[in-house]
Design a protein around this motif. Structure first.
Motif, PDB file in Angstrom:
ATOM      1  N   ALA A 475      13.695  20.161   5.367  1.00 48.94           N
ATOM      2  CA  ALA A 475      14.733  20.463   4.383  1.00 48.94           C
ATOM      3  C   ALA A 475      16.017  20.945   5.065  1.00 48.94           C
ATOM      4  O   ALA A 475      17.123  20.582   4.662  1.00 48.94           O
ATOM      5  CB  ALA A 475      14.223  21.521   3.402  1.00 48.94           C
ATOM      6  N   SER A 476      15.870  21.761   6.107  1.00 47.25           N
ATOM      7  CA  SER A 476      17.041  22.285   6.817  1.00 47.25           C
ATOM      8  C   SER A 476      17.809  21.193   7.551  1.00 47.25           C
ATOM      9  O   SER A 476      19.032  21.268   7.697  1.00 47.25           O
ATOM     10  CB  SER A 476      16.601  23.364   7.820  1.00 47.25           C
ATOM     11  OG  SER A 476      15.935  24.409   7.169  1.00 47.25           O
ATOM     12  N   GLU A 477      17.082  20.176   8.024  1.00 47.31           N
ATOM     13  CA  GLU A 477      17.718  19.137   8.846  1.00 47.31           C
ATOM     14  C   GLU A 477      17.994  17.849   8.080  1.00 47.31           C
ATOM     15  O   GLU A 477      18.573  16.912   8.640  1.00 47.31           O
ATOM     16  CB  GLU A 477      16.827  18.812  10.051  1.00 47.31           C
ATOM     17  CG  GLU A 477      16.669  19.951  11.038  1.00 47.31           C
ATOM     18  CD  GLU A 477      17.952  20.226  11.820  1.00 47.31           C
ATOM     19  OE1 GLU A 477      18.954  19.510  11.617  1.00 47.31           O
ATOM     20  OE2 GLU A 477      17.954  21.153  12.637  1.00 47.31           O
ATOM     21  N   LYS A 478      17.606  17.804   6.807  1.00 48.14           N
ATOM     22  CA  LYS A 478      17.812  16.588   6.026  1.00 48.14           C
ATOM     23  C   LYS A 478      19.312  16.287   5.932  1.00 48.14           C
ATOM     24  O   LYS A 478      20.103  17.142   5.520  1.00 48.14           O
ATOM     25  CB  LYS A 478      17.218  16.759   4.631  1.00 48.14           C
ATOM     26  CG  LYS A 478      16.992  15.459   3.904  1.00 48.14           C
ATOM     27  CD  LYS A 478      16.239  15.704   2.609  1.00 48.14           C
ATOM     28  CE  LYS A 478      15.973  14.400   1.879  1.00 48.14           C
ATOM     29  NZ  LYS A 478      15.258  14.640   0.605  1.00 48.14           N
ATOM     30  N   GLY A 479      19.704  15.090   6.311  1.00 48.19           N
ATOM     31  CA  GLY A 479      21.118  14.725   6.307  1.00 48.19           C
ATOM     32  C   GLY A 479      21.843  15.086   7.582  1.00 48.19           C
ATOM     33  O   GLY A 479      23.032  14.785   7.735  1.00 48.19           O
ATOM     34  N   SER A 480      21.135  15.727   8.531  1.00 45.07           N
ATOM     35  CA  SER A 480      21.767  16.111   9.796  1.00 45.07           C
ATOM     36  C   SER A 480      22.065  14.880  10.645  1.00 45.07           C
ATOM     37  O   SER A 480      21.321  13.895  10.621  1.00 45.07           O
ATOM     38  CB  SER A 480      20.840  17.051  10.576  1.00 45.07           C
ATOM     39  OG  SER A 480      21.344  17.288  11.873  1.00 45.07           O
ATOM     40  N   GLU A 481      23.145  14.948  11.426  1.00 49.95           N
ATOM     41  CA  GLU A 481      23.490  13.874  12.352  1.00 49.95           C
ATOM     42  C   GLU A 481      23.126  14.233  13.786  1.00 49.95           C
ATOM     43  O   GLU A 481      23.348  13.449  14.705  1.00 49.95           O
ATOM     44  CB  GLU A 481      24.990  13.562  12.255  1.00 49.95           C
ATOM     45  CG  GLU A 481      25.394  13.013  10.886  1.00 49.95           C
ATOM     46  CD  GLU A 481      26.878  12.699  10.812  1.00 49.95           C
ATOM     47  OE1 GLU A 481      27.583  12.945  11.820  1.00 49.95           O
ATOM     48  OE2 GLU A 481      27.332  12.201   9.772  1.00 49.95           O
ATOM     49  N   HIS A 482      22.614  15.444  13.984  1.00 47.53           N
ATOM     50  CA  HIS A 482      22.212  15.854  15.329  1.00 47.53           C
ATOM     51  C   HIS A 482      20.941  15.098  15.734  1.00 47.53           C
ATOM     52  O   HIS A 482      20.025  14.925  14.920  1.00 47.53           O
ATOM     53  CB  HIS A 482      21.953  17.363  15.359  1.00 47.53           C
ATOM     54  CG  HIS A 482      21.792  17.904  16.745  1.00 47.53           C
ATOM     55  ND1 HIS A 482      20.619  17.786  17.458  1.00 47.53           N
ATOM     56  CD2 HIS A 482      22.667  18.566  17.552  1.00 47.53           C
ATOM     57  CE1 HIS A 482      20.763  18.349  18.646  1.00 47.53           C
ATOM     58  NE2 HIS A 482      22.005  18.841  18.722  1.00 47.53           N
ATOM     59  N   PRO A 483      20.834  14.638  16.979  1.00 46.41           N
ATOM     60  CA  PRO A 483      19.660  13.865  17.401  1.00 46.41           C
ATOM     61  C   PRO A 483      18.333  14.586  17.155  1.00 46.41           C
ATOM     62  O   PRO A 483      17.351  13.954  16.748  1.00 46.41           O
ATOM     63  CB  PRO A 483      19.899  13.636  18.899  1.00 46.41           C
ATOM     64  CG  PRO A 483      21.388  13.695  19.044  1.00 46.41           C
ATOM     65  CD  PRO A 483      21.858  14.698  18.046  1.00 46.41           C
ATOM     66  N   LEU A 484      18.276  15.907  17.418  1.00 51.09           N
ATOM     67  CA  LEU A 484      17.028  16.632  17.195  1.00 51.09           C
ATOM     68  C   LEU A 484      16.719  16.735  15.705  1.00 51.09           C
ATOM     69  O   LEU A 484      15.555  16.658  15.285  1.00 51.09           O
ATOM     70  CB  LEU A 484      17.096  18.019  17.825  1.00 51.09           C
ATOM     71  CG  LEU A 484      17.156  18.068  19.357  1.00 51.09           C
ATOM     72  CD1 LEU A 484      17.136  19.511  19.845  1.00 51.09           C
ATOM     73  CD2 LEU A 484      16.016  17.281  19.986  1.00 51.09           C
ATOM     74  N   GLY A 485      17.760  16.912  14.878  1.00 48.46           N
ATOM     75  CA  GLY A 485      17.558  16.952  13.431  1.00 48.46           C
ATOM     76  C   GLY A 485      17.021  15.641  12.907  1.00 48.46           C
ATOM     77  O   GLY A 485      16.098  15.601  12.076  1.00 48.46           O
ATOM     78  N   ILE A 486      17.586  14.548  13.392  1.00 49.15           N
ATOM     79  CA  ILE A 486      17.106  13.215  12.990  1.00 49.15           C
ATOM     80  C   ILE A 486      15.659  13.026  13.424  1.00 49.15           C
ATOM     81  O   ILE A 486      14.835  12.481  12.684  1.00 49.15           O
ATOM     82  CB  ILE A 486      18.008  12.125  13.610  1.00 49.15           C
ATOM     83  CG1 ILE A 486      19.428  12.218  13.015  1.00 49.15           C
ATOM     84  CG2 ILE A 486      17.421  10.742  13.386  1.00 49.15           C
ATOM     85  CD1 ILE A 486      20.441  11.330  13.702  1.00 49.15           C
ATOM     86  N   ALA A 487      15.315  13.515  14.643  1.00 51.23           N
ATOM     87  CA  ALA A 487      13.943  13.383  15.148  1.00 51.23           C
ATOM     88  C   ALA A 487      12.964  14.193  14.310  1.00 51.23           C
ATOM     89  O   ALA A 487      11.823  13.760  14.084  1.00 51.23           O
ATOM     90  CB  ALA A 487      13.890  13.824  16.610  1.00 51.23           C
ATOM     91  N   ILE A 488      13.386  15.380  13.829  1.00 53.17           N
ATOM     92  CA  ILE A 488      12.505  16.202  12.982  1.00 53.17           C
ATOM     93  C   ILE A 488      12.204  15.481  11.678  1.00 53.17           C
ATOM     94  O   ILE A 488      11.046  15.389  11.243  1.00 53.17           O
ATOM     95  CB  ILE A 488      13.154  17.579  12.716  1.00 53.17           C
ATOM     96  CG1 ILE A 488      13.162  18.411  14.002  1.00 53.17           C
ATOM     97  CG2 ILE A 488      12.421  18.325  11.602  1.00 53.17           C
ATOM     98  CD1 ILE A 488      13.952  19.701  13.898  1.00 53.17           C
TER      99      ILE A 488
END
Length: 749
Positions: A475-488
């Motif tokens: 939920a915290s990383e949904k929509g993130s463009e950071h590579p680690l966020g996308i990987a999560i």
């Protein structure tokens, strides 16, 4: 400096290409010209302040050839072949009476009708009238001077330009036979009438006819050799359906402009590069990448010209059109490569340049030895025929075609498989490599992190705890463009029981280099580095032991805190490319030693090297360190460098052959001698196999051509070959080289 590729018409042998090269390089402003007879093209590097393409074209015309337009009718090659066949048939029809007459003369059938005491039959009268000098010259003269005018013209220009070609030998040989026949009829008419001496009009006409036959067969084979480039050209659609005023209007592809919206229906080829704005489909990109499976496309997806729409209708915005498309770049790449010359070909060209003068000297010596030494000046017939046979059989075309024919087929085969080889030199070097050096990130790995571990900082997970915490992280990383966020988000499937109820995050704040904070289901979430969590009031327990273990495996770690308490850790690593292990094992089977040079940390590099069984691994290298390591490796043998990034460009240019991944940076692709259109490492062993097979064919061709010319000239000089047989044997030698090269089109690479 500018570079252009010209399509040249009118070349009849490999020495013609040498004449064009010499003429172009004499022009002020031309730095280098490379002309390929096999691909009928010229690659010219020139100063566009001193000379332009129009001036280059005029120089080609002055040399006796012509420049063909970029756009030709689809059947232009077939029209040329039909025209060649028509001329060949006409020449054969006119030559036939001279051959039949020669058979009659050998049997004295031509004089039976005028021999006293014999009652001639109709066949005797047939041979008698066929032997009439007026009929013989009536059929032989058009062959010699009308059909054969092309040889005289080519010989004139080649001598004028100081680069004698094969046509000089054809003109000397056929003219000697023709004018000797004129001498016999004019001054020894009685001997001719009673077949005591022969007119060799059959030899002059047959030489020209069989040379035409050889060139027609050669043209058929070359037509198949260059089929790869024509197949690429055929992929270009001629028109595009553009939306104007809400309606689809067909316009020529050359008139497409940046920003226009193109509509594509199922089964249609895309006319330009662009980005989808409406609709979805599956697109066959095999023409560009060699990838056999269609690629799914939706709004925002990039699409390329010359690819094939499978089933859906969609619209896309034009970003690049015409010569700026990716497909046009590939086509130019292949054409430039086919016009270039490998070092082995440059050596062959130097040999061929001396070939014609040497052959003329050998023919002269043959005549002298036979006339003065063997026949003691008793007759001109045998010495002259032996000298003509030497002239005709000595064509260096097989030698000249040995390299470019195989190279053109090999380059075209590679292009169809998504392996672009920039030049003949790159092909030759690739065949010789004994070691291959890899960059890591973006080459052996995808350059994208994947989530590998998710574990509790408290030890064992409580029931439902892992799934609940992963929901908060996603939920915290949904929509993130950071590579680690996308990987999560992408990797959460393994750790979540149900992805359908991911809550909505609020008050999301991303801190570069640190992490992200958010509110999820009224809980304060902090996800990032240990230092970032500590700064946000959620210190992480001592993790030095297992964190060191992860780093040794090349993994990076971030932490998850909920309501000010560090609860879990997530580990990531750069994903190794699919099939990388298989590809490297194939390279080892090919006898290559493998090396890894990377700027990454020791742990990440060692982890990848261990998994892929690369023994020599060097990490934390700056670009200049890579260069130094590469130079040392080059001292041990021919070396290829595989990379994709800006920092790899110097190493790619320094290696004996640089291999760039097609998805890499423009500067890396430009520095590479070989470009893999797919980011698929299985293309590497295929490229090496293709290069080795191509060079093997070249060596076979050269060996055959050298043996053929050596043996053939010896046999002709000793009087064991007639001029007619020499002409046929000369044609067969060139065709055999082309057919051997064409075998590269078959079999696996």
């Amino acid at each position: 400096m500018a570079t252009t590729t010209l399509r040249i018409g009118g070349m009849t042998c490999t020495l013609c290409s040498a004449a064009i090269e010499a003429g172009l390089e004499r022009l002020d402003g031309v730095d280098k010209a490379s002309v390929s007879f096999a691909s009928e093209s010229a690659q010219v590097e020139y100063d566009d302040n001193l000379v332009n393409e129009e001036r280059l074209g005029k120089e080609v015309e002055r040399l006796g050839f012509w420049v063909e337009g970029d756009e030709e009718p689809p059947d232009a090659e077939q029209v040329r072949l039909h025209r060649q066949l028509a001329v060949l048939i006409l020449s054969a029809v006119l030559t036939a009476p001279t051959l039949v007459c020669m058979v009659g003369c050998f049997n004295k059938a031509c004089v039976v009708a005028i021999t006293p005491g014999i009652h001639p039959s109709w066949i005797d009268y047939f041979f008698y009238y066929l032997h009439d000098w007026r009929l013989q010259f009536a059929v032989a003269t058009p062959v010699q001077f009308i059909i054969g005018a092309r040889f005289y013209k080519s010989a004139f220009f080649s001598l004028k330009n100081g680069v004698p070609t094969m046509d000089v030998l054809v003109v000397f040989g056929s003219s000697a036979a023709y004018f000797y026949s004129v001498y016999i009829v004019a001054f020894r008419f009685h001997s001719y009438t009673y077949c005591d001496e022969y007119a060799y009009l059959d030899a002059s006409a047959t030489i020209i006819t069989l040379v035409l036959l050889g060139r027609y067969l050669e043209a058929l084979a070359k037509n198949r050799v260059t089929a790869s480039v024509r197949a690429l050209l055929a992929l270009r659609p001629k028109t595009a359906r553009v939306l104007r005023n809400g309606e689809g209007v067909f316009v020529p592809v050359d008139e497409l402009m940046h920003g226009e919206i193109v509509e594509v229906h199922p089964g249609e080829q895309l006319p330009a590069d662009g980005v989808l704005v409406w609709g979805a489909s599956s697109v066959d990109e095999s023409a560009l990448t060699g990838e056999s499976l269609p690629v799914e496309k939706a709004a925002g997806s990039a699409v390329c010209a010359a690819t094939l729409n499978q089933y859906g209708t969609f619209r896309y915005r034009v970003e690049q059109a015409g010569k700026d498309t990716k497909f046009a770049g590939i086509l130019q790449f292949v054409e430039n490569a086919q016009a270039s010359k490998a070092p082995v070909q440059q050596m062959v060209d130097r040999v061929s340049a001396w070939f014609v003068p040497t052959v003329i000297a050998v023919a002269t010596a043959t005549f002298a030895v036979w006339y003065f030494g063997i026949d003691h000046m008793a007759a001109l017939d045998q010495p002259l025929l032996n000298a003509i046979a030497v002239l005709v059989i000595s064509c260096p075309c097989a030698l000249g075609l040995a390299t470019p024919a195989a190279m053109v087929v090999g380059l075209g085969r590679g292009a169809r498989k998504g392996i672009l080889i920039r030049s003949g030199e790159a092909m030759e070097n690739l065949a010789q490599i004994t070691q291959m050096v890899f960059d890591k990130t973006g080459t052996l790995t995808e350059g994208k992190p994947e989530l590998t571990d998710f574990f509790s900082l408290a030890g064992a997970w409580k029931e439902g705890e892992q799934s609940a915490l992963m929901r908060l992280a996603v939920a915290s990383e949904k929509g993130s463009e950071h590579p680690l966020g996308i990987a999560i988000v992408a990797g959460a499937t393994v750790f979540l029981e149900d992805r359908s109820d991911i809550p909505q995050a609020e008050n999301c704040t991303a801190v570069p280099g640190g992490g992200v904070t958010a509110t999820v289901e009224s809980k304060h979430i902090c996800l990032g580095t240990a230092r970032f969590l500590e700064q946000n009031g959620a210190p992480v327990p001592d993790t030095s032991g297992w964190e060191a273990r992860f780093k040794a495996d090349g993994k990076s770690v971030v932490f998850l805190a909920v309501e000010g308490r560090a609860r879990a850790a997530l580990a990531f690593r750069d994903r190794i490319r699919k099939h990388a292990g298989f590809a490297l094992e194939e390279l080892r089977k090919q006898g290559l030693s493998l090396h890894l040079l990377t700027g990454d940390g020791e742990g990440a590099a060692r982890a990848v090297a261990s998994e892929l069984r690369i023994d020599d691994c060097r990490a934390r290298l700056l670009p200049e360190d890579k260069l130094e390591a590469l130079r040392r490796l080059k001292a041990d043998g021919w070396t290829a460098m595989v990379g994709d990034g800006i920092n790899d460009a110097p190493a790619l240019a320094t290696a004996d052959v640089g291999i760039a991944m097609g998805g890499g940076t423009d500067i890396a692709v430009e520095a590479g001698g070989v470009v893999l259109m797919q980011n698929d490492l299985t293309a590497l062993p295929a490229a090496v196999r293709l290069a080795r097979k191509t060079m093997r064919k070249i060596r076979q061709n050269l060996l055959w051509a050298l043996l053929y010319n050596t043996v053939a000239i010896s046999v002709a000089a000793t009087g064991h070959l007639s001029p007619e047989a020499s002409a046929l044997a000369m044609a067969c030698s060139s065709v055999s080289v082309l057919l051997n090269s064409l075998s590269l089109r078959h079999g696996e690479i």
